[in-house]
Design a protein around this motif. Structure first.
Motif, PDB file in Angstrom:
ATOM      1  N   CYS A 283     -70.168  -5.325  41.000  1.00 46.13           N
ATOM      2  CA  CYS A 283     -70.629  -6.635  41.650  1.00 46.13           C
ATOM      3  C   CYS A 283     -72.070  -6.841  41.902  1.00 46.13           C
ATOM      4  O   CYS A 283     -72.732  -7.847  41.842  1.00 46.13           O
ATOM      5  CB  CYS A 283     -69.952  -6.786  42.917  1.00 46.13           C
ATOM      6  N   PHE A 284     -72.871  -5.731  41.874  1.00 49.42           N
ATOM      7  CA  PHE A 284     -74.470  -5.802  41.989  1.00 49.42           C
ATOM      8  C   PHE A 284     -74.962  -6.452  40.874  1.00 49.42           C
ATOM      9  O   PHE A 284     -75.897  -6.794  40.794  1.00 49.42           O
ATOM     10  CB  PHE A 284     -74.889  -4.329  42.189  1.00 49.42           C
ATOM     11  N   LEU A 285     -74.115  -6.516  39.635  1.00 49.45           N
ATOM     12  CA  LEU A 285     -74.627  -7.155  38.312  1.00 49.45           C
ATOM     13  C   LEU A 285     -74.244  -8.417  38.205  1.00 49.45           C
ATOM     14  O   LEU A 285     -73.818  -9.089  37.151  1.00 49.45           O
ATOM     15  CB  LEU A 285     -74.478  -6.167  37.112  1.00 49.45           C
ATOM     16  N   ALA A 286     -73.556  -8.925  39.366  1.00 53.83           N
ATOM     17  CA  ALA A 286     -72.842 -10.416  39.449  1.00 53.83           C
ATOM     18  C   ALA A 286     -71.583 -10.591  38.521  1.00 53.83           C
ATOM     19  O   ALA A 286     -70.998 -11.640  38.410  1.00 53.83           O
ATOM     20  CB  ALA A 286     -73.682 -11.535  38.605  1.00 53.83           C
ATOM     21  N   ILE A 287     -70.908  -9.461  38.120  1.00 53.03           N
ATOM     22  CA  ILE A 287     -69.696  -9.411  37.540  1.00 53.03           C
ATOM     23  C   ILE A 287     -68.640  -9.840  38.647  1.00 53.03           C
ATOM     24  O   ILE A 287     -68.374  -9.242  39.580  1.00 53.03           O
ATOM     25  CB  ILE A 287     -69.442  -8.051  37.108  1.00 53.03           C
ATOM     26  N   THR A 288     -67.897 -10.789  38.342  1.00 48.53           N
ATOM     27  CA  THR A 288     -66.858 -11.731  39.285  1.00 48.53           C
ATOM     28  C   THR A 288     -65.529 -11.836  38.599  1.00 48.53           C
ATOM     29  O   THR A 288     -65.519 -12.751  37.799  1.00 48.53           O
ATOM     30  CB  THR A 288     -67.538 -12.619  39.873  1.00 48.53           C
ATOM     31  N   GLU A 289     -64.786 -10.796  38.872  1.00 56.88           N
ATOM     32  CA  GLU A 289     -63.344 -11.208  38.063  1.00 56.88           C
ATOM     33  C   GLU A 289     -62.300 -11.005  39.243  1.00 56.88           C
ATOM     34  O   GLU A 289     -61.814 -10.106  39.671  1.00 56.88           O
ATOM     35  CB  GLU A 289     -63.169 -10.093  37.063  1.00 56.88           C
ATOM     36  N   ARG A 290     -62.016 -11.993  39.836  1.00 59.99           N
ATOM     37  CA  ARG A 290     -61.052 -12.121  41.090  1.00 59.99           C
ATOM     38  C   ARG A 290     -59.719 -12.777  40.616  1.00 59.99           C
ATOM     39  O   ARG A 290     -59.078 -13.301  41.745  1.00 59.99           O
ATOM     40  CB  ARG A 290     -61.779 -12.957  42.178  1.00 59.99           C
ATOM     41  N   GLY A 291     -59.366 -12.730  39.748  1.00 58.96           N
ATOM     42  CA  GLY A 291     -57.873 -13.110  39.397  1.00 58.96           C
ATOM     43  C   GLY A 291     -57.864 -14.612  38.669  1.00 58.96           C
ATOM     44  O   GLY A 291     -58.694 -15.127  38.527  1.00 58.96           O
ATOM     45  N   SER A 292     -56.685 -14.813  38.407  1.00 62.04           N
ATOM     46  CA  SER A 292     -56.417 -16.057  37.735  1.00 62.04           C
ATOM     47  C   SER A 292     -56.357 -17.208  38.395  1.00 62.04           C
ATOM     48  O   SER A 292     -55.725 -18.421  37.814  1.00 62.04           O
ATOM     49  CB  SER A 292     -55.328 -15.897  36.675  1.00 62.04           C
ATOM     50  N   GLN A 293     -56.302 -17.240  39.877  1.00 57.90           N
ATOM     51  CA  GLN A 293     -56.048 -18.310  40.713  1.00 57.90           C
ATOM     52  C   GLN A 293     -57.069 -18.797  41.539  1.00 57.90           C
ATOM     53  O   GLN A 293     -57.934 -17.965  42.018  1.00 57.90           O
ATOM     54  CB  GLN A 293     -54.703 -18.046  41.681  1.00 57.90           C
ATOM     55  N   PRO A 294     -57.387 -20.061  41.711  1.00 58.14           N
ATOM     56  CA  PRO A 294     -58.513 -20.333  42.484  1.00 58.14           C
ATOM     57  C   PRO A 294     -58.269 -19.941  43.981  1.00 58.14           C
ATOM     58  O   PRO A 294     -57.224 -19.944  44.385  1.00 58.14           O
ATOM     59  CB  PRO A 294     -58.766 -21.978  42.599  1.00 58.14           C
ATOM     60  N   HIS A 295     -59.261 -19.627  44.948  1.00 60.39           N
ATOM     61  CA  HIS A 295     -59.242 -19.332  46.226  1.00 60.39           C
ATOM     62  C   HIS A 295     -60.355 -19.573  46.902  1.00 60.39           C
ATOM     63  O   HIS A 295     -61.717 -19.691  46.137  1.00 60.39           O
ATOM     64  CB  HIS A 295     -58.828 -17.818  46.375  1.00 60.39           C
ATOM     65  N   LEU A 296     -60.397 -19.899  48.125  1.00 58.47           N
ATOM     66  CA  LEU A 296     -61.244 -20.055  49.132  1.00 58.47           C
ATOM     67  C   LEU A 296     -62.053 -18.927  49.720  1.00 58.47           C
ATOM     68  O   LEU A 296     -61.431 -17.958  49.807  1.00 58.47           O
ATOM     69  CB  LEU A 296     -60.846 -21.069  50.230  1.00 58.47           C
ATOM     70  N   TYR A 297     -63.305 -19.019  49.667  1.00 63.18           N
ATOM     71  CA  TYR A 297     -63.950 -18.015  50.076  1.00 63.18           C
ATOM     72  C   TYR A 297     -64.231 -18.140  51.726  1.00 63.18           C
ATOM     73  O   TYR A 297     -64.872 -19.028  52.021  1.00 63.18           O
ATOM     74  CB  TYR A 297     -65.420 -17.665  49.604  1.00 63.18           C
TER      75      TYR A 297
END
Length: 323
Positions: free
Chosen positions: A145-159
């Motif tokens: 995550c410190f290198l901006a890698i963001t893989e949070r699954g296949s469904q949209p979600h609210l932060y």
């Protein structure tokens, strides 16, 4: 070309002459954008290489229906470059791509579609996949995550604010009106420069948007490959990067609180950071020199603890106008 622009792709870059061509080629191949108007803006953040010449050469032979623009920002730091991009942009939405972010061929279309479908979204982030030049350690996912890698699954979600996480600026789309009304023109965190190691300027911007009542989302249909060269996986670089994120943490933490809450929460935050750093050290001190991931995690915890003292000293030095 109409004066009514729906979407702006903004590319802040510093010395990006070797990286920009691949990104601009990728943007020329975007599909399913015929039903809206968009543009590309390259923001040269005080480069010392041939970045300007590269963009000018592309402009000379540009045959796409959407324009390629160039502007210059002399204040060093990604936060200033993004602010300049928003000021120059004509689009309702502004999508940020770093010069080493290579979007899927439908990224622009997917980004515009999501914004249209989510009128309460002030910002939303992409899936950012890693494209490492060399193999990473087995447990590298812990610090990806410190290198901006963001893989949070296949469904949209609210932060949700209580999650205390936000999407990185790589592949982030903001509603321009929301940015202009809620993000300060003079950020506290400018981003890494030769004079400052502090980062998390994207978190600062996101919190301002979130605090104003706008939603921030994750959109899994927006895919980006983040090309990461060998030198960014070396211990010296990574530890320095993590240190900058940790040292900014006090500012980020305070932004999430109401002013009256800050004096009460502050001592608990310091004690909690000290507790976490101490426990981690006792558990992992034998491997801190040999394990890259452990060294980075330790540095983050230690820098988070130091953060308020570091920022107070920095503010005092600035106030007294000391070197």
């Amino acid at each position: 070309m109409t004066d009514c622009v729906d979407f702006t792709v903004a590319i802040p870059t510093f010395n990006g002459e070797s990286r920009l061509p691949q990104l601009l080629e990728q943007l020329q191949k975007q599909i399913d954008t015929e039903h809206f108007y968009w543009e590309i803006i390259v923001v040269d953040n005080n480069s010392t290489d041939n970045t300007a010449a590269v963009v000018k050469n592309y402009q000379t032979f540009w045959k796409c229906p959407y324009p390629l623009k160039y502007c210059f920002e002399s204040k060093q730091g990604a936060a200033y470059a993004r602010q300049k991009a928003v000021e120059e942009a004509k689009g309702t939405f502004v999508g940020f791509l770093d010069d080493d972010n290579y979007p899927a061929l439908n990224w622009v279309a997917a980004a515009y579609k999501f914004g249209q479908a989510h009128p309460n979204a002030g910002a939303y982030g992409s899936q950012v996949h890693s494209d490492f030049e060399v193999e990473t350690p087995e447990n590298f996912h812990k610090i990806a995550c410190f290198l901006a890698i963001t893989e949070r699954g296949s469904q949209p979600h609210l932060y949700e604010p209580r999650m205390k996480i936000l999407p990185p600026s790589a592949g982030l789309v903001v509603r321009r009106k929301v940015w202009c009304e809620n993000v300060p023109k003079q950020p506290f965190l400018s981003g890494r420069t030769t004079k400052s190691m502090l980062t998390s300027e994207d978190m600062e911007m996101g919190i301002h948007i979130q605090n104003s009542g706008w939603e921030i989302w994750y959109n899994p249909d927006m895919h980006i490959d983040h090309k990461i060269p060998k030198h960014r996986l070396e211990k010296e670089y990574l530890v320095s990067l993590v240190r900058g994120i940790g040292l900014a943490r006090h500012h980020i933490r305070m932004l999430r609180l109401k002013p009256w809450q800050r004096p009460f929460i502050l001592p608990f935050g310091i004690l909690n950071d000290l507790h976490k750093a101490s426990l981690y050290f006792l558990k992992n001190y034998r491997i801190l020199k040999s394990d890259l991931v452990a060294a980075c995690e330790m540095e983050f915890l230690l820098s988070s603890f130091i953060s308020p003292f570091y920022l107070w000293k920095k503010s005092l030095t600035s106030w007294l106008n000391l070197p």
